[in-house]
Design an enzyme around this catalytic site. Sequence first.
Site, PDB file in Angstrom:
ATOM      1  N   GLN A 267       0.827  -1.204   0.000  1.00 37.39           N
ATOM      2  CA  GLN A 267       0.000   0.000   0.000  1.00 37.39           C
ATOM      3  C   GLN A 267       0.864   1.258   0.000  1.00 37.39           C
ATOM      4  O   GLN A 267       0.343   2.369  -0.065  1.00 37.39           O
ATOM      5  CB  GLN A 267      -0.916   0.011   1.232  1.00 37.39           C
ATOM      6  CG  GLN A 267      -1.860  -1.171   1.292  1.00 37.39           C
ATOM      7  CD  GLN A 267      -2.745  -1.182   2.520  1.00 37.39           C
ATOM      8  OE1 GLN A 267      -2.979  -2.244   3.088  1.00 37.39           O
ATOM      9  NE2 GLN A 267      -3.249  -0.028   2.967  1.00 37.39           N
TER      10      GLN A 267
ATOM     11  N   ARG B 284      -8.819  -1.182   8.115  1.00 38.78           N
ATOM     12  CA  ARG B 284      -9.784  -0.098   7.932  1.00 38.78           C
ATOM     13  C   ARG B 284     -10.015   0.684   9.209  1.00 38.78           C
ATOM     14  O   ARG B 284     -11.135   0.888   9.645  1.00 38.78           O
ATOM     15  CB  ARG B 284     -11.096  -0.695   7.473  1.00 38.78           C
ATOM     16  CG  ARG B 284     -11.661   0.111   6.327  1.00 38.78           C
ATOM     17  CD  ARG B 284     -12.733  -0.603   5.621  1.00 38.78           C
ATOM     18  NE  ARG B 284     -13.226   0.250   4.560  1.00 38.78           N
ATOM     19  CZ  ARG B 284     -13.624  -0.197   3.391  1.00 38.78           C
ATOM     20  NH1 ARG B 284     -13.582  -1.459   3.123  1.00 38.78           N
ATOM     21  NH2 ARG B 284     -14.078   0.636   2.501  1.00 38.78           N
ATOM     22  N   CYS B 285      -8.907   1.115   9.807  1.00 36.32           N
ATOM     23  CA  CYS B 285      -8.966   1.541  11.198  1.00 36.32           C
ATOM     24  C   CYS B 285      -8.583   2.978  11.419  1.00 36.32           C
ATOM     25  O   CYS B 285      -8.784   3.512  12.495  1.00 36.32           O
ATOM     26  CB  CYS B 285      -7.980   0.701  11.974  1.00 36.32           C
ATOM     27  SG  CYS B 285      -6.343   0.847  11.244  1.00 36.32           S
TER      28      CYS B 285
ATOM     29  N   GLU C 152     -12.601   4.770   5.734  1.00 36.43           N
ATOM     30  CA  GLU C 152     -12.589   4.007   6.974  1.00 36.43           C
ATOM     31  C   GLU C 152     -13.757   4.354   7.899  1.00 36.43           C
ATOM     32  O   GLU C 152     -14.034   3.630   8.851  1.00 36.43           O
ATOM     33  CB  GLU C 152     -11.247   4.196   7.682  1.00 36.43           C
ATOM     34  CG  GLU C 152     -10.135   3.441   6.941  1.00 36.43           C
ATOM     35  CD  GLU C 152      -8.739   3.839   7.362  1.00 36.43           C
ATOM     36  OE1 GLU C 152      -8.481   5.058   7.413  1.00 36.43           O
ATOM     37  OE2 GLU C 152      -7.924   2.958   7.645  1.00 36.43           O
TER      38      GLU C 152
END
Length: 803
Positions: A236, A383-384, A757
Amino acid sequence: MGDMSELQQRELGLQGMGTSLLRKEDARFIRGQGSYVDDIKLPGMLFGAVVRSPYAHARIKSIDKSKALAAPGVVAVLTADDLKPVNLHWMPTLGGDVQAVLADKKVCFQMQEVAMVLGTDRYAAADGAALVEVDYEELPAIVDPKKSMTPDAVIIREDIADKTEVGHGPRTHPNHIFTWEAGDKAAADAAFANAEITVREEILNPRVHPCPLETCGCVASFNKATGYLTVYMTTQAPHLVRTVLAMLSGVAESKIRVVGGDIGGGFGNKVPVYPGYVVAIVASIVTGVPVKWIESRIDNISTTGFARDYHGVGELAADSQGRIKGLRFTALADHGAFNSHVSATKLPAGLFSICTGSYAIPNAYCRVDAVYTNKAPGGVAYRCSLRVTEAVYLIERMMDILALKLGVDKAEIRRRNFVKTEQFPYTTSLGWTLDSGNYEPALDKVLKACDYEGLRKEQAARRADPNSETLMGIGLATFTEIVGAGPTKVCDILGIGLFDSCEIRVHPTGGVIARLGTMTQGQGHATTYAQIIATELGLPASDIVVEEGDTDKAPYGAGTWGSRSTPVSGAATAMAARKIKDKAKKIAAHLLEVAEGDLEWEIDRFKVKGNPTAAKTMKEICMVSHTGNLPAGMEQGLNAVAYYDPPNMTYPFGTYLCVVDVDKFTGVVSVRRFYALDDCGTRINPMVIEGQIHGGLTEAFAVAMGQQIPFDENGNHLGNSLMDYFLPTSMETPHWETDHTVTPCPHHPIGAKGVAESPHVGGIPCFSNAVIDAFSHLGVTHMDMPHTSYRVWKQCHALGIDQ
Ligand code: MCN
Ligand code: CUM
């Protein structure tokens, strides 16, 4: 009117910001023409298979490679001893620690990397791996972080046992990593001492895993003749990885190329640098041929990038009206055997201090103690937004608990404590300046859309009915997110500031290529960045190509995580486009023989004010910029690069409402309704946003209702395949209803905030609040996730309502 429709047509033709343009990338994906790392096949390529530890904690007495080396197709077996000559048996982590690339004398978690077998194909490598004989001496394992720092606890990391700190301040125990705090403890304590009412609850965010469909992997290719290293990999953050690889390998950074390619989901799992990548790279450097390493599903769930494992304690102090006077949140963070969680240097607990949420809380204090255990390393992914999930879960659960104790409605208690619209920008007692927000209208819109009053009445009737076979629960979450890491003065990784960049080149006929340091994993960047440029430059999105993930092509950037692409790179994109537009304006003024001040912009052209026929379209200017007919001294071309260092984070927010029915006899929870209102400021592509919300909510549902990575007391995994780990399919996933308000970000060039997110961060507490609300009239204040049928049934059984 005729004029209007002509303008509208021109505007629509651009398919710029605000349009639900279909994703450009889908034409390839739905035809099966994506190119993922495992699709890469290079001549002479070898395959690496990792030998992993069966024990969570053990000494390695010896490793015997002979049988493996004798097996057909096995080319080499690498162990820590083989990496020592190149000093690559340990590597620095993005969390300030070091991590064993291949286990050096001992293993500290089950499935830790012990050796890599190189074979001529994947089967040969795997068969060879099974033949490597490792003699272990098992040691006692620490699985419960609460037992990590007891005086007699076994030391997990002997390599750093006498180090007084590992990157983030003093350590008090060999298994202690760091203690991080924010806020004014004395002021918070005083607020509790004087409070009319206080509440306290222990709240767990269990260990989970993002489990992207594509596991992690790479193809490393070192060219001995040129000294160039090319790594195709699932990452990423390609540029950050390139820098780490340069630091590690001693190869000049200019001779390393990292290529992201297509990524089959990341969700945070593909931010860190994993041992598998490093061993494959070393193997390619040593052998001079390309080496491929691809994780199996079990490898992925067991060893790379888990999330959470935050053991929280929440406390709120309030007056009798429910106005919050103080907050104290602490968390014991289980980081596993190496602190390889991704965080900015100054923020080892990520953005946990956003835990005051959407509320004006005058006194607050939070502390996080991170410890080692005999589990896989990692800790921040999924996804935090970097520990925001944990923070929001705590505050949104505690709001419900406070409401219950006071007998005040849960919507009302939130309303009473909201930061008011006129208070923005609002600096919280933990130090973040919330740039903008408009919380009450969002709450009202959702309550009205769902007929909250009606739901409450229905719930009261259900509770009064002795024959009811179900319990009804209503969950609310009125969350504030923090995304867009970030201002370089607050955020760096390994000393590199978290700015981002965009390079735009405009071709003579109006085609555009834009290159960025971010890396799409399914977020639709090829479409949405093109839309930003389309609106800024007045050139159609269809002719704008976006390229990411190749470090030889894109300018330096910190990658896609923490929903930072829109807040940071989206801004860089707009700024680069504006540099081009400024130059185009000079060219237009030159061509029209007027001063720049006499020009005005209209969708796709510069017009002379007051003279409707005198205009130059952007397309015309593109061509002219490649001729000699330019203002004196101006260079040819319409190219620009922008580096953007955001002045602040962005603070998207939302109100979510969930209605569940719980079967008293089986514990089965059915989600009757889930309504999600999000505010991410200016909306670039409503359809892409909708997709992001659907995905994030589905992952929130997964976490709240079923996901957990359990261990036994010896540190053995009890569920690391998709037979055990809950990945919801369309069969289990509820129906989502979405809505929005728009509160533009005041410091972002196009007013946009991140969104990806939010649904995860806001969704998890909303589900929990709904399930627990179903039991709230029975004296239940909290139940830990995941709310599986069995666990919910156990609660029913304990209350004796399952008969
Ligand atoms: N967007 C928009 N308008 C806004 C904000 C965003 O149209 N105001 C669009 C953006 O243009 C982009 C998408 O929504 O196309 C997400 O943007 P953003 O919120 O900036 O998030 P990022 O692009 O930085 O994505 C990262 C984020 C993270 S951290 C995780 S984890 C996650 C997520 O994205 N992983 C994903 N969503 C994912 N979606 C897919 N399909 N796959 C993943 O791995
Ligand atoms: Cu925290 S998961 Mo995303 O930031 O890649």
